[in-house]
Design a protein around this motif. Structure first.
Motif, PDB file in Angstrom:
ATOM      1  N   THR A  67       0.637  -0.953  -0.219  1.00  0.00           N
ATOM      2  CA  THR A  67       0.009   0.196   0.434  1.00  0.00           C
ATOM      3  C   THR A  67       1.112   1.063   0.070  1.00  0.00           C
ATOM      4  N   VAL A  68       0.388   2.395  -0.378  1.00  0.00           N
ATOM      5  CA  VAL A  68       1.532   3.617  -0.229  1.00  0.00           C
ATOM      6  C   VAL A  68       1.014   3.822   0.867  1.00  0.00           C
ATOM      7  N   GLY A  69       2.474   4.175   1.237  1.00  0.00           N
ATOM      8  CA  GLY A  69       3.331   4.535   2.584  1.00  0.00           C
ATOM      9  C   GLY A  69       3.806   3.707   3.621  1.00  0.00           C
ATOM     10  N   ALA A  70       3.594   2.742   3.135  1.00  0.00           N
ATOM     11  CA  ALA A  70       3.642   1.248   4.022  1.00  0.00           C
ATOM     12  C   ALA A  70       5.949   1.530   3.970  1.00  0.00           C
ATOM     13  N   SER A  71       5.750   0.608   5.446  1.00  0.00           N
ATOM     14  CA  SER A  71       7.343   0.905   5.497  1.00  0.00           C
ATOM     15  C   SER A  71       7.782  -0.401   5.281  1.00  0.00           C
ATOM     16  N   GLU A  72       7.195  -1.584   5.343  1.00  0.00           N
ATOM     17  CA  GLU A  72       7.907  -2.833   4.885  1.00  0.00           C
ATOM     18  C   GLU A  72       6.493  -4.005   4.278  1.00  0.00           C
ATOM     19  N   LEU A  73       6.799  -4.762   3.911  1.00  0.00           N
ATOM     20  CA  LEU A  73       6.822  -5.810   2.896  1.00  0.00           C
ATOM     21  C   LEU A  73       7.025  -7.199   2.414  1.00  0.00           C
ATOM     22  N   ILE A  74       6.340  -8.029   2.283  1.00  0.00           N
ATOM     23  CA  ILE A  74       6.675  -9.649   1.965  1.00  0.00           C
ATOM     24  C   ILE A  74       6.603  -9.780   1.032  1.00  0.00           C
ATOM     25  N   PHE A  75       7.043 -10.474   0.302  1.00  0.00           N
ATOM     26  CA  PHE A  75       6.693 -10.949  -1.450  1.00  0.00           C
ATOM     27  C   PHE A  75       7.716 -12.358  -1.118  1.00  0.00           C
ATOM     28  N   ARG A  76       6.392 -13.056  -2.011  1.00  0.00           N
ATOM     29  CA  ARG A  76       6.718 -14.305  -2.473  1.00  0.00           C
ATOM     30  C   ARG A  76       6.091 -14.797  -3.902  1.00  0.00           C
ATOM     31  N   PRO A  77       7.257 -15.498  -4.954  1.00  0.00           N
ATOM     32  CA  PRO A  77       7.067 -15.712  -5.847  1.00  0.00           C
ATOM     33  C   PRO A  77       6.626 -16.490  -6.609  1.00  0.00           C
ATOM     34  N   GLY A  78       5.889 -16.494  -7.657  1.00  0.00           N
ATOM     35  CA  GLY A  78       5.325 -17.778  -8.397  1.00  0.00           C
ATOM     36  C   GLY A  78       6.009 -17.560  -9.540  1.00  0.00           C
ATOM     37  N   SER A  79       5.539 -18.529 -10.675  1.00  0.00           N
ATOM     38  CA  SER A  79       6.349 -18.852 -11.761  1.00  0.00           C
ATOM     39  C   SER A  79       5.583 -17.516 -12.606  1.00  0.00           C
ATOM     40  N   VAL A  80       6.738 -17.004 -13.709  1.00  0.00           N
ATOM     41  CA  VAL A  80       6.437 -16.139 -14.510  1.00  0.00           C
ATOM     42  C   VAL A  80       5.913 -16.397 -15.461  1.00  0.00           C
ATOM     43  N   THR A  81       4.522 -15.851 -16.213  1.00  0.00           N
ATOM     44  CA  THR A  81       3.977 -16.036 -16.933  1.00  0.00           C
ATOM     45  C   THR A  81       3.788 -14.982 -18.562  1.00  0.00           C
ATOM     46  N   PRO A  82       4.310 -15.265 -20.018  1.00  0.00           N
ATOM     47  CA  PRO A  82       4.412 -14.424 -20.377  1.00  0.00           C
ATOM     48  C   PRO A  82       2.659 -14.114 -20.639  1.00  0.00           C
ATOM     49  N   GLY A  83       2.688 -12.994 -21.392  1.00  0.00           N
ATOM     50  CA  GLY A  83       1.254 -12.675 -22.079  1.00  0.00           C
ATOM     51  C   GLY A  83       1.038 -11.133 -22.324  1.00  0.00           C
ATOM     52  N   GLU A  84      -0.011 -10.584 -22.476  1.00  0.00           N
ATOM     53  CA  GLU A  84       0.122  -9.251 -22.629  1.00  0.00           C
ATOM     54  C   GLU A  84      -0.736  -8.361 -21.078  1.00  0.00           C
ATOM     55  N   TYR A  85      -0.075  -7.673 -20.802  1.00  0.00           N
ATOM     56  CA  TYR A  85      -0.347  -6.682 -19.183  1.00  0.00           C
ATOM     57  C   TYR A  85      -0.602  -5.306 -19.394  1.00  0.00           C
ATOM     58  N   HIS A  86      -0.871  -4.996 -18.996  1.00  0.00           N
ATOM     59  CA  HIS A  86      -1.405  -3.226 -18.238  1.00  0.00           C
ATOM     60  C   HIS A  86      -1.262  -2.772 -17.304  1.00  0.00           C
ATOM     61  N   PHE A  87      -0.430  -1.867 -17.179  1.00  0.00           N
ATOM     62  CA  PHE A  87      -0.058  -1.526 -16.142  1.00  0.00           C
ATOM     63  C   PHE A  87       0.271   0.592 -16.198  1.00  0.00           C
ATOM     64  N   ALA A  88      -0.685   0.811 -15.451  1.00  0.00           N
ATOM     65  CA  ALA A  88      -0.821   2.576 -14.809  1.00  0.00           C
ATOM     66  C   ALA A  88      -0.140   3.072 -14.114  1.00  0.00           C
ATOM     67  N   VAL A  89       0.236   3.466 -13.805  1.00  0.00           N
ATOM     68  CA  VAL A  89       0.656   3.875 -12.449  1.00  0.00           C
ATOM     69  C   VAL A  89      -0.264   4.770 -12.194  1.00  0.00           C
ATOM     70  N   GLY A  90      -1.004   5.922 -12.979  1.00  0.00           N
ATOM     71  CA  GLY A  90      -2.163   6.904 -12.111  1.00  0.00           C
ATOM     72  C   GLY A  90      -0.753   8.388 -11.637  1.00  0.00           C
TER      73      GLY A  90
END
Length: 338
Positions: A67-90
């Motif tokens: 979340t915006v403003g967060a000071s810590e996080l945990i990231f657990r990866p899966g497997s990479v899936t190629p394809g078509e993606y759309h990302f908007a920073v806003g």
């Protein structure tokens, strides 16, 4: 699980982006604390959230605390899936830095991908579109993958609204050596303005010409963009050599005179021209991850940045790959995958 102190080293968003990319590539989960602890405004900003969301989307990852403003996080990866993606920073957050997070994992995927990323394309503290197009991606293509990038709309701070489209045809990464840049071929300086007085471009070009006095007058040109793309201003400097094209940039900011902006950017370019290095100060840290994933390789560069040292440390922690840095006889720095 790897534990990272986000205030160490470069202390900014690069720690997040590199960690997420490395996690997807190695399968190693991580937790990060003190996110962006080295910045005046610590914690996650919108562009960092988007970059991690992109990593989750392409990698089937789980990320708690995102979340915006967060000071810590945990990231657990899966497997990479190629394809078509759309990302908007806003916001005007960097499209290039979002791309940086997912590019190498998708370069090594088992099928092509297409990315549409919206946000800032020309903003401070981030590589502009032209750097990606002319500097970084041509080097990566020499390693095997084929990557095309298109600018559909400029996006300046604070409005954003830019849009890039990236097509990635993956391939195994082959080691390369980028030790010499070859002969100088041409230089070019463009001052982009959108929705602001045109004389700002003229003032920037005049100041840049004083520093890069050996470049011909026709190398300096103003570019008027549609007003609806702005307000915004970018000064782009391009030095083309046989084996690499380096792009330096400066971005208009309220309270910063056009002449000062141009002089600072031109001096950076002059410093690179005076060296014999292949990679400039912004390309060096972007090459470390693909070179490490290739298993071998080397490149010369200018003085090592804190970004580069931080990236090298993260690569070693996640992958066990190390870099050896040494100074060459002509004063450049040699980076080699160990």
């Amino acid at each position: 699980m790897i534990t990272i102190d986000g205030s160490e080293g470069e202390g900014g968003g690069q720690v997040l982006r590199y960690s997420a990319a490395l996690s997807l590539l190695t399968g190693e989960p991580f937790t990060i604390q003190n996110i962006r602890g080295g910045r005046a405004k610590p914690g996650l900003m919108r562009q960092h959230v988007t970059a991690l969301e992109a990593a989750c989307a392409i990698g089937g990852a789980e990320c708690s605390g995102l979340t915006v403003g967060a000071s810590e996080l945990i990231f657990r990866p899966g497997s990479v899936t190629p394809g078509e993606y759309h990302f908007a920073v806003g916001t005007a957050g960097s499209t290039g830095l979002v791309l940086q997070t997912v590019l190498v994992p998708l370069m090594l995927a088992d099928a092509p991908s297409k990315l549409v990323i919206e946000g800032g394309t020309h903003a401070m503290a981030a590589p502009p579109f032209e750097f990606l197009q002319k500097t970084l991606l041509p080097v990566l293509e020499r390693m095997g993958p084929q990557i095309s990038i298109t600018l559909e709309r400029h996006g300046f701070y604070p409005r954003g609204g830019g849009r890039i489209v990236v097509d990635i045809d993956p391939a195994p990464l082959r080691p390369i050596e980028c030790v010499t840049r070859g002969e100088f071929k041409a230089g070019k300086v463009e001052a982009l303005v959108a929705g602001i007085p045109f004389d700002i471009a003229d003032r920037e070009l005049k100041a840049a010409r004083k520093v890069l006095a050996e470049w011909p007058d026709e190398a300096f040109a103003p570019v008027q963009l549609p007003a609806e793309n702005g307000p915004g201003n970018a000064l782009l400097m391009e030095a083309e050599f046989d084996h690499v094209t380096e792009v330096m940039s400066g971005f208009g900011k309220l309270g910063v005179p056009a002449e000062r902006l141009a002089k600072t950017a031109a001096k950076r370019m002059a410093g690179y021209l005076a060296s014999q290095a292949f990679a400039g100060p912004y390309l060096q840290d972007q090459l470390l991850l693909p070179f490490a994933m290739a298993g071998r390789g080397a490149f010369t560069t200018v003085k090592l940045s804190e970004h580069t040292r931080t990236a090298a440390d993260l690569i070693e922690r996640f992958s066990g790959r190390d870099f050896r840095f040494s100074e060459t006889a002509d004063g450049a720095h040699l980076a080699e995958v160990c």
